[in-house]
Design a protein around this motif. Structure first.
Motif, short mmCIF file in Angstrom:
data_model
loop_
_atom_site.label_atom_id
_atom_site.label_comp_id
_atom_site.label_asym_id
_atom_site.label_seq_id
_atom_site.Cartn_x
_atom_site.Cartn_y
_atom_site.Cartn_z
N LEU A 47 -12.66 28.93 -42.69
CA LEU A 47 -12.84 28.92 -41.44
C LEU A 47 -14.59 28.58 -41.49
N SER A 48 -15.12 29.46 -42.57
CA SER A 48 -16.70 29.18 -42.86
C SER A 48 -17.04 27.73 -43.46
N THR A 49 -15.84 27.44 -44.21
CA THR A 49 -16.03 25.83 -44.96
C THR A 49 -15.97 24.88 -43.90
N GLN A 50 -15.27 25.25 -42.74
CA GLN A 50 -14.91 24.15 -41.68
C GLN A 50 -16.46 24.16 -40.83
N MET A 51 -16.86 25.37 -40.65
CA MET A 51 -18.01 25.22 -39.83
C MET A 51 -19.30 24.46 -40.71
N GLU A 52 -19.29 24.95 -41.85
CA GLU A 52 -20.38 24.16 -42.52
C GLU A 52 -19.98 22.67 -42.43
N LYS A 53 -19.00 22.15 -42.73
CA LYS A 53 -18.66 20.80 -42.54
C LYS A 53 -19.00 20.30 -41.19
N GLN A 54 -18.80 20.98 -40.13
CA GLN A 54 -19.25 20.58 -38.69
C GLN A 54 -20.70 20.12 -38.67
N ASP A 55 -21.42 21.45 -39.30
CA ASP A 55 -22.91 21.18 -39.33
C ASP A 55 -23.29 19.89 -40.26
N ARG A 56 -22.54 19.83 -41.22
CA ARG A 56 -23.08 18.79 -41.96
C ARG A 56 -22.79 17.13 -41.47
N ASP A 57 -21.57 17.12 -40.81
CA ASP A 57 -21.27 15.94 -40.00
C ASP A 57 -22.34 15.91 -38.90
N GLU A 58 -22.61 17.07 -38.23
CA GLU A 58 -23.63 16.74 -37.00
C GLU A 58 -25.11 16.37 -37.59
N THR A 59 -25.13 16.76 -38.83
CA THR A 59 -26.81 16.19 -39.46
C THR A 59 -26.54 14.82 -39.78
N GLN A 60 -25.40 14.55 -40.35
CA GLN A 60 -25.27 13.17 -40.68
C GLN A 60 -25.53 12.32 -39.60
N ARG A 61 -24.94 12.58 -38.55
CA ARG A 61 -25.10 11.76 -37.27
C ARG A 61 -26.61 11.56 -36.83
N THR A 62 -27.19 12.86 -37.02
CA THR A 62 -28.47 12.56 -36.73
C THR A 62 -29.42 11.73 -37.63
N LEU A 63 -29.22 11.92 -39.01
CA LEU A 63 -29.76 11.11 -39.65
C LEU A 63 -29.53 9.61 -39.75
N GLU A 64 -28.44 9.25 -39.32
CA GLU A 64 -28.04 7.82 -38.84
C GLU A 64 -28.70 7.32 -37.78
N GLU A 65 -28.79 8.33 -36.87
CA GLU A 65 -29.63 7.85 -35.66
C GLU A 65 -31.00 7.72 -35.96
N ILE A 66 -31.53 8.40 -36.77
CA ILE A 66 -33.02 8.39 -36.98
C ILE A 66 -33.40 6.98 -37.79
N GLN A 67 -31.99 6.66 -38.86
CA GLN A 67 -32.29 5.87 -39.69
C GLN A 67 -32.40 4.38 -38.74
#
Length: 235
Positions: A47-67
């Motif tokens: 569950l902790s691993t899944q939550m961190e993955k969700q956070d990383r996925d969300e961050t990656q989407r924001t990075l791509e939006e900024i790019q």
């Protein structure tokens, strides 16, 4: 007397049986607790691993939006934006981009300002790709464009501190410093927090001896120039 003896024996036997019953109950309870602990441990870790993955996925989407926003800004304005250096979301510059590293000017770009852990994105840009002077001196400047097809940027990305090249002559880079941004002792992550032009991008690692949870994205000079050529901003 027989009757009394019989009763005594019966009472003693019942007491012994009850004692055994109580002992088995405690043992069974201990076993159940151990099993529950193993089950919960097996559930909570994923569950902790899944939550961190969700956070990383969300961050990656924001990075791509900024790019994409950075490329769009350049196509509109003929230059990359300077970083925000005072935290108000607006780029800070006069005619030159003297402060080449800061945070994303999210107000100017219209994007998210922070990663999933609430940390502002680090943003580094090559100054002569972001100033208001036309061209960089390597050829005939194009009016309204800060750089030329022959312009060279100064940001380099390695696969580790003092490692091998991943990308070179990059005009702009954006970094999320991840979940451990406040406590990291990693040499690779430290390379992304200093103020030089060398950065690290490598695979995620939660190894306590050498962690790396930074997420890095950059602007390719070839993509940037090709977009401006397609838009008619560069010849």
């Amino acid at each position: 007397m027989r009757s009394t003896g019989h009763k005594t024996k019966s009472k003693t036997g019942a007491t012994h049986f009850q004692s055994l019953q109580k002992g088995f109950s405690l043992l069974e309870m201990a076993i159940v607790l151990v099993v529950l602990g193993l089950i919960l441990g097996g559930v909570l870790l994923p569950l902790s691993t899944q939550m961190e993955k969700q956070d990383r996925d969300e961050t990656q989407r924001t990075l791509e939006e900024i790019q994409e926003a950075l490329i769009g800004y350049t196509m509109t304005n003929g230059r990359l934006p300077c970083p925000d250096t005072n935290g108000d979301g607006i780029m800070d510059m006069l005619t030159t981009c003297t402060n080449n590293q800061g945070t994303i000017p999210w107000v100017d770009l219209g994007t998210g300002k922070a990663d999933a852990w609430g940390q502002l994105f680090t943003y580094r840009v090559t100054g002569n790709f972001a100033d208001t002077t036309d061209g960089t001196g390597c050829g005939t400047p194009t009016a309204g464009v800060s750089f030329e097809l022959c312009s060279t940027a100064d940001i380099n990305i390695l696969d580790a501190s003092a490692g091998n090249p991943v990308a070179s002559q990059i005009p702009a880079i954006i970094i999320s410093h991840g979940k451990n941004w406040a406590t990291t002792t990693s040499a690779n992550e430290s390379e992304n927090t200093d103020t030089d032009t060398t950065f690290v991008d490598r695979l995620y690692s939660n190894n306590t001896a050498a962690p790396f949870d930074d997420q890095v994205i950059w602007i390719s000079p070839n993509v940037l120039k090709a977009r401006l050529v397609s838009a008619g901003r560069l010849p």
